[in-house]
Enzyme design. Structure first.
Site, PDB file in Angstrom:
ATOM      1  N   LYS A  16       0.818  -1.212   0.000  1.00  0.00           N
ATOM      2  CA  LYS A  16       0.000   0.000   0.000  1.00  0.00           C
ATOM      3  C   LYS A  16       0.848   1.257   0.000  1.00  0.00           C
ATOM      4  O   LYS A  16       0.575   2.205  -0.733  1.00  0.00           O
ATOM      5  CB  LYS A  16      -0.909   0.054   1.236  1.00  0.00           C
ATOM      6  CG  LYS A  16      -2.037  -0.902   1.289  1.00  0.00           C
ATOM      7  CD  LYS A  16      -2.948  -0.622   2.475  1.00  0.00           C
ATOM      8  CE  LYS A  16      -2.226  -0.411   3.770  1.00  0.00           C
ATOM      9  NZ  LYS A  16      -1.381  -1.554   4.176  1.00  0.00           N
ATOM     10  N   THR A  17       1.861   1.268   0.872  1.00  0.00           N
ATOM     11  CA  THR A  17       2.682   2.472   1.008  1.00  0.00           C
ATOM     12  C   THR A  17       3.505   2.712  -0.248  1.00  0.00           C
ATOM     13  O   THR A  17       3.716   3.863  -0.647  1.00  0.00           O
ATOM     14  CB  THR A  17       3.591   2.365   2.241  1.00  0.00           C
ATOM     15  OG1 THR A  17       2.776   2.151   3.395  1.00  0.00           O
ATOM     16  CG2 THR A  17       4.393   3.640   2.430  1.00  0.00           C
ATOM     17  N   LYS A  38      -2.429   9.111   6.748  1.00  0.00           N
ATOM     18  CA  LYS A  38      -2.548   7.758   7.305  1.00  0.00           C
ATOM     19  C   LYS A  38      -3.083   7.931   8.720  1.00  0.00           C
ATOM     20  O   LYS A  38      -2.352   8.357   9.615  1.00  0.00           O
ATOM     21  CB  LYS A  38      -1.183   7.066   7.323  1.00  0.00           C
ATOM     22  CG  LYS A  38      -1.254   5.582   7.690  1.00  0.00           C
ATOM     23  CD  LYS A  38       0.114   4.939   7.595  1.00  0.00           C
ATOM     24  CE  LYS A  38       0.063   3.457   7.965  1.00  0.00           C
ATOM     25  NZ  LYS A  38      -0.403   2.619   6.843  1.00  0.00           N
ATOM     26  N   GLU A 109      -4.340   6.397   3.310  1.00  0.00           N
ATOM     27  CA  GLU A 109      -3.882   5.005   3.368  1.00  0.00           C
ATOM     28  C   GLU A 109      -4.341   4.325   4.648  1.00  0.00           C
ATOM     29  O   GLU A 109      -4.212   4.871   5.744  1.00  0.00           O
ATOM     30  CB  GLU A 109      -2.351   4.940   3.285  1.00  0.00           C
ATOM     31  CG  GLU A 109      -1.821   3.516   3.271  1.00  0.00           C
ATOM     32  CD  GLU A 109      -0.303   3.449   3.288  1.00  0.00           C
ATOM     33  OE1 GLU A 109       0.225   2.388   3.674  1.00  0.00           O
ATOM     34  OE2 GLU A 109       0.351   4.443   2.924  1.00  0.00           O
ATOM     35  N   GLY A 110      -4.868   3.121   4.484  1.00  0.00           N
ATOM     36  CA  GLY A 110      -5.281   2.335   5.634  1.00  0.00           C
ATOM     37  C   GLY A 110      -4.113   1.609   6.266  1.00  0.00           C
ATOM     38  O   GLY A 110      -2.947   1.958   6.079  1.00  0.00           O
ATOM     39  N   ALA A 111      -4.441   0.566   7.031  1.00  0.00           N
ATOM     40  CA  ALA A 111      -3.428  -0.280   7.658  1.00  0.00           C
ATOM     41  C   ALA A 111      -3.852  -1.727   7.454  1.00  0.00           C
ATOM     42  O   ALA A 111      -4.935  -2.126   7.903  1.00  0.00           O
ATOM     43  CB  ALA A 111      -3.303   0.030   9.149  1.00  0.00           C
TER      44      ALA A 111
END
Length: 242
Positions: A16-17, A38, A109-111
């Site tokens: 994702k990152t 984030k 952005e999620g985690a």
């Protein structure tokens, strides 16, 4: 109103990152006013690696990029049980609104995956799926290229479809060329979900640079339209670049 995209993944460590950084860099290189957010980062021991990387690209202060920082590399819900900072979804939503007003483009952005728990409120566990729903965020899915990705990706799409989320597409990451399943996975995932595979990023010593090359042709698709290329056009283009 800014153009916003929420980056989720099918699992932890999928990339994702990397995709977020590539999108931010491409937009900055075009001279765009782009921000990154984030809401929660765990595993900050002592540095929040994701937030630090993106803040260097966008030029934002770290406190603006990430609201909640925890040392343990666990889900946000679990992390707050070990450290005396409680996560408030309302605070996340307010900060998100302020960033949408400040930036022309905003990458959120999620985690981990879309059902990772963020916090608890009134006896209910709130996940990143709830955040997407509450903020009406369009979503870009990052999935693995290799074996096992079909199940994880289809389940992620099913979860997003359950709240009628706008899915902009799927980015497959970590293509090695040594796994036979990698060749058919994009086609099968599209057949099962109807969601376009916008790019396939190869495993690289420079993952952000690699994703920049693959995402540049589709960045307007990600931020402007739901479906611009068909999966077959994308697969033809991708097959010529591996």
């Amino acid at each position: 109103m800014s153009k916003v995209i929420f980056i989720t993944a099918t699992d932890t460590g999928v990339g994702k990152t990397t995709v977020s950084a590539a999108l931010a860099k491409l937009l900055k290189d075009r001279g765009k006013n782009v921000g990154y957010f984030k809401p929660v980062e765990t595993g900050c021991d002592p540095v929040c690696c994701d937030a630090s990387l993106l803040s260097k690209i966008t030029g934002q202060a770290l406190d603006e990029v990430v609201l909640y920082r925890y040392r343990l590399p666990v889900s946000p819900l679990v992390a707050q049980e070990y450290e005396p900072v409680e996560i408030e979804m309302d605070r996340i939503l307010l900060h998100l609104d302020s960033l949408k007003k400040k930036y022309d483009f905003l990458i959120v952005e999620g985690a981990g995956g879309i059902k990772v728990p963020i916090t608890e409120a009134d006896g209910n566990v709130l996940t990143y799926l709830d955040l997407v729903y509450e903020a009406s965020l369009p979503v870009l899915i990052v999935s693995r290229a290799g074996l096992g990705t079909i199940n994880h990706t289809v389940l992620t799409v099913d979860a997003l479809n359950s709240i009628n989320a706008q899915i902009k597409g799927i980015i497959m990451n970590g293509y090695k060329g040594s796994d036979p399943s990698e060749e058919k996975n994009p086609e099968i995932i599209h057949m099962m979900t109807g969601v376009d595979i916008l790019a396939v990023c190869c495993k690289s010593e420079d993952p952000v640079g690699e994703c920049c090359k693959k995402l540049e042709p589709v960045i307007d698709t990600i931020f402007h339209t739901l479906q611009f290329f068909t999966v077959f056009a994308n697969l033809f283009m991708l097959s010529t670049t591996f």
